[in-house]
Design an enzyme around this catalytic site. Structure first.
Site, PDB file in Angstrom:
ATOM      1  N   HIS A 169       0.828  -1.209   0.000  1.00  0.00           N
ATOM      2  CA  HIS A 169       0.000   0.000   0.000  1.00  0.00           C
ATOM      3  C   HIS A 169       0.863   1.260   0.000  1.00  0.00           C
ATOM      4  O   HIS A 169       1.989   1.259   0.518  1.00  0.00           O
ATOM      5  CB  HIS A 169      -0.896   0.020   1.236  1.00  0.00           C
ATOM      6  CG  HIS A 169      -2.006  -0.978   1.203  1.00  0.00           C
ATOM      7  ND1 HIS A 169      -3.231  -0.739   1.763  1.00  0.00           N
ATOM      8  CD2 HIS A 169      -2.069  -2.226   0.674  1.00  0.00           C
ATOM      9  CE1 HIS A 169      -4.006  -1.791   1.594  1.00  0.00           C
ATOM     10  NE2 HIS A 169      -3.318  -2.712   0.932  1.00  0.00           N
TER      11      HIS A 169
ATOM     12  N   GLU B  98       0.625   3.999   1.726  1.00  0.00           N
ATOM     13  CA  GLU B  98       0.964   4.512   3.055  1.00  0.00           C
ATOM     14  C   GLU B  98       2.110   3.727   3.686  1.00  0.00           C
ATOM     15  O   GLU B  98       3.010   4.321   4.301  1.00  0.00           O
ATOM     16  CB  GLU B  98      -0.256   4.427   3.999  1.00  0.00           C
ATOM     17  CG  GLU B  98      -1.446   5.235   3.534  1.00  0.00           C
ATOM     18  CD  GLU B  98      -2.475   4.422   2.756  1.00  0.00           C
ATOM     19  OE1 GLU B  98      -3.674   4.703   2.918  1.00  0.00           O
ATOM     20  OE2 GLU B  98      -2.090   3.517   1.973  1.00  0.00           O
TER      21      GLU B  98
ATOM     22  N   CYS C  75      -7.012   2.074   4.898  1.00  0.00           N
ATOM     23  CA  CYS C  75      -7.644   0.818   5.285  1.00  0.00           C
ATOM     24  C   CYS C  75      -7.251   0.507   6.740  1.00  0.00           C
ATOM     25  O   CYS C  75      -6.452   1.223   7.334  1.00  0.00           O
ATOM     26  CB  CYS C  75      -7.162  -0.292   4.343  1.00  0.00           C
ATOM     27  SG  CYS C  75      -5.431  -0.762   4.612  1.00  0.00           S
TER      28      CYS C  75
ATOM     29  N   CYS D  53      -3.329   0.144   7.161  1.00  0.00           N
ATOM     30  CA  CYS D  53      -2.606   1.408   7.055  1.00  0.00           C
ATOM     31  C   CYS D  53      -2.942   2.353   8.210  1.00  0.00           C
ATOM     32  O   CYS D  53      -2.055   3.026   8.737  1.00  0.00           O
ATOM     33  CB  CYS D  53      -2.885   2.063   5.707  1.00  0.00           C
ATOM     34  SG  CYS D  53      -2.192   1.103   4.335  1.00  0.00           S
TER      35      CYS D  53
END
Length: 156
Positions: free
Chosen positions: A53, A55, A83, A86
């Site tokens: 991801h 992040e 999410c 993260c």
């Protein structure tokens, strides 16, 4: 243009990089002392990893840049609401503020489904601002998924 808009535009540039490699277009930048110290974009498919991801990538780079896992004086700018994974990493990294482009009603954990940033039992809470360049962020996501559906339909 506000600083939040300026840095969200930089996060959008990262999201565009993800889209260019057929990844969900999510981008992120981390700012320290009014300077971008880390950038990240979604690479789950490319890396074959749920950890790919934007992040997570940006947090790793920011920690390396500062020589510390604590990012206590940083602000994160991300095009889509984080999410659960993260959001948890953001809390653990002690990031004090996250600026969000578009909310994510299907998986967002900064207020949409739940707000992991403000769970008082955690030893750190995160302030957040949402809706910064929201329309641009939403359009990028909608266009990506529209094109993906069209490609899948064409390939049937």
């Amino acid at each position: 243009m506000s600083n939040d808009e300026k840095y969200m535009k930089e996060a959008l540039k990262q999201a565009k990089k993800a889209a260019l490699i057929d990844e969900v277009p999510i981008g992120c930048v981390i700012v320290h002392d009014d300077k971008i110290i880390a950038r990240g974009y979604n690479k789950r498919n490319k890396l074959h990893s749920t950890l790919g991801h934007a992040e997570i990538s940006a947090i790793k780079k920011a920690s390396k840049a500062l020589g510390d896992w604590r990012l206590e004086e940083c602000t994160m700018y991300v095009t889509l609401e984080p999410c659960p994974m993260c959001a948890g990493a953001i809390v653990q990294a002690r990031i004090p503020k996250v600026v969000i482009g578009a909310m994510n009603p299907k998986a967002g954990c900064a207020g949409s489904i739940l707000n992991m940033f403000q769970i008082k039992e955690f030893n750190h809470q995160v302030d957040s601002v949402d809706g910064v360049l929201q329309e641009e962020c939403q359009i990028m996501m909608k266009n990506f998924f529209k094109e993906l559906r069209e490609r899948k339909k064409k390939n049937r």
